[in-house]
Design a protein around this motif. Structure first.
Motif, PDB file in Angstrom:
ATOM      1  N   GLU A  39      90.261  12.118  54.479  1.00  8.94           N
ATOM      2  CA  GLU A  39      89.028  11.592  55.071  1.00  8.94           C
ATOM      3  C   GLU A  39      88.062  11.127  53.978  1.00  8.94           C
ATOM      4  N   ASP A  40      87.921  11.903  52.915  1.00  9.26           N
ATOM      5  CA  ASP A  40      87.045  11.527  51.801  1.00  9.26           C
ATOM      6  C   ASP A  40      87.500  10.221  51.163  1.00  9.26           C
ATOM      7  N   MET A  41      88.799  10.087  50.924  1.00 12.59           N
ATOM      8  CA  MET A  41      89.333   8.863  50.329  1.00 12.59           C
ATOM      9  C   MET A  41      89.110   7.658  51.242  1.00 12.59           C
ATOM     10  N   LEU A  42      89.264   7.852  52.542  1.00 15.07           N
ATOM     11  CA  LEU A  42      89.028   6.756  53.491  1.00 15.07           C
ATOM     12  C   LEU A  42      87.564   6.329  53.491  1.00 15.07           C
ATOM     13  N   VAL A  43      86.654   7.286  53.451  1.00 11.86           N
ATOM     14  CA  VAL A  43      85.224   6.955  53.423  1.00 11.86           C
ATOM     15  C   VAL A  43      84.897   6.167  52.160  1.00 11.86           C
ATOM     16  N   ILE A  44      85.380   6.626  51.009  1.00 15.63           N
ATOM     17  CA  ILE A  44      85.113   5.920  49.755  1.00 15.63           C
ATOM     18  C   ILE A  44      85.747   4.530  49.779  1.00 15.63           C
ATOM     19  N   ALA A  47      83.665   2.280  51.956  1.00 16.59           N
ATOM     20  CA  ALA A  47      82.388   1.969  51.300  1.00 16.59           C
ATOM     21  C   ALA A  47      82.585   0.939  50.191  1.00 16.59           C
ATOM     22  N   GLU A  48      83.617   1.131  49.372  1.00 14.69           N
ATOM     23  CA  GLU A  48      83.865   0.201  48.271  1.00 14.69           C
ATOM     24  C   GLU A  48      84.263  -1.183  48.762  1.00 14.69           C
ATOM     25  N   SER A  49      84.919  -1.258  49.903  1.00 13.38           N
ATOM     26  CA  SER A  49      85.311  -2.568  50.443  1.00 13.38           C
ATOM     27  C   SER A  49      84.260  -3.109  51.420  1.00 13.38           C
ATOM     28  N   GLU A  50      83.100  -2.464  51.445  1.00 11.31           N
ATOM     29  CA  GLU A  50      81.972  -2.852  52.295  1.00 11.31           C
ATOM     30  C   GLU A  50      82.348  -2.920  53.773  1.00 11.31           C
TER      31      GLU A  50
END
Length: 193
Positions: A39-44, A47-50
Motif C-alpha cells: 500500500e505504501d509503495m502504491l501511494v508513493i 504521488a510520483e506519477s501525479e
C-alpha cells in the motif's frame, strides 16, 4: 509467511496448540506488514506519477481521530498508551479521509515505533477560525462562502528524536535516520506524509 505455513503443513499433528497459534500469529503479522508495504509503495507511485487523487469531503475530524487512536491502541504493545485531545468548537473540516488516514497513521506509527521504551503518544487536534484571505485590509460585507477552520494536528512522543543531520532528508523515500539502530522500518512513512 511461507516458512510458517510449511511448518504448520508438515508438523501440524506434532505441534502443541501454543506453537500452532504462534505460527498463525507470525503469518498474520507478516502478511499485514507486507500488505502495508505494498500500500505504501502504491501511494508513493501514484504521488510520483501525479495520479494520487484528492477527494475532499466534509469530515468529522474529532470522530475520525478518536476512531484512529482506538484502532491503533488495539494493535500496539501495552507499554505504549495513545491519547487524543480535541481543542476548538468545530469538528468538521473538508479533507480527504483516505489521504488523512495515510498521514496520521504513518505519523502515529512512527511515534510508537521510535519510542522503544514505551510511554504516551499523544495526538492533538486543534481548530482555529480562519479568515478570508486578504480581507483584513478591506472593509467587506461578510462572505456568503463559509471558510473551513484551520486544522492543526500535533503528535507528541518521548522517543529517540530526529538527529539534526537527518532533518533535511526526512521526506526522502527509503531514508532512515542515523539513530534508528535495529528498529525495523522501510523509510517510506514520512515520504508518504
Amino acid at each position: 509467511i511461507v516458512g510458517s505455513a510449511k511448518l504448520l503443513e508438515l508438523n501440524s499433528s506434532k505441534l502443541d496448540e501454543e506453537t500452532h497459534i504462534k505460527c498463525l500469529n507470525l503469518m498474520k503479522s507478516a502478511s499485514q506488514t507486507m500488505s502495508q508495504l505494498i500500500e505504501d509503495m502504491l501511494v508513493i507511485g501514484r504521488a510520483e506519477s501525479e495520479q494520487l487523487k484528492f477527494n475532499p469531503a466534509p469530515l468529522n475530524l474529532e470522530e475520525f481521530c478518536r476512531h484512529l487512536v482506538e484502532q491503533m491502541q488495539l494493535e500496539i504493545e501495552e507499554k505504549h498508551q495513545l491519547s487524543f485531545d480535541c481543542m476548538g468548537e468545530k469538528t468538521i473540516a473538508t479533507l480527504d479521509q483516505r489521504l488523512l488516514h495515510h498521514i496520521l497513521s504513518n505519523l502515529l506509527s512512527n511515534a510508537i515505533k521510535y519510542s522503544p521504551q514505551g510511554g504516551e503518544v499523544r495526538l492533538e487536534l486543534e481548530f482555529q477560525e480562519a479568515e478570508a484571505e486578504g480581507t483584513e485590509d478591506f472593509e467587506m460585507t461578510p462572505s456568503p462562502i463559509p471558510y473551513d477552520p484551520v486544522v492543526i494536528f500535533r503528535i507528541q512522543d518521548s522517543g529517540i528524536g530526529i538527529p539534526k543531520e537527518d532533518q533535511d532528508k526526512l521526506f526522502e523515500a527509503f531514508h532512515r535516520c542515523s539513530n534508528v539502530g535495529d528498529i525495523k522500518g522501510t523509510g517510506l512513512g514520512l515520504a508518504i506524509v
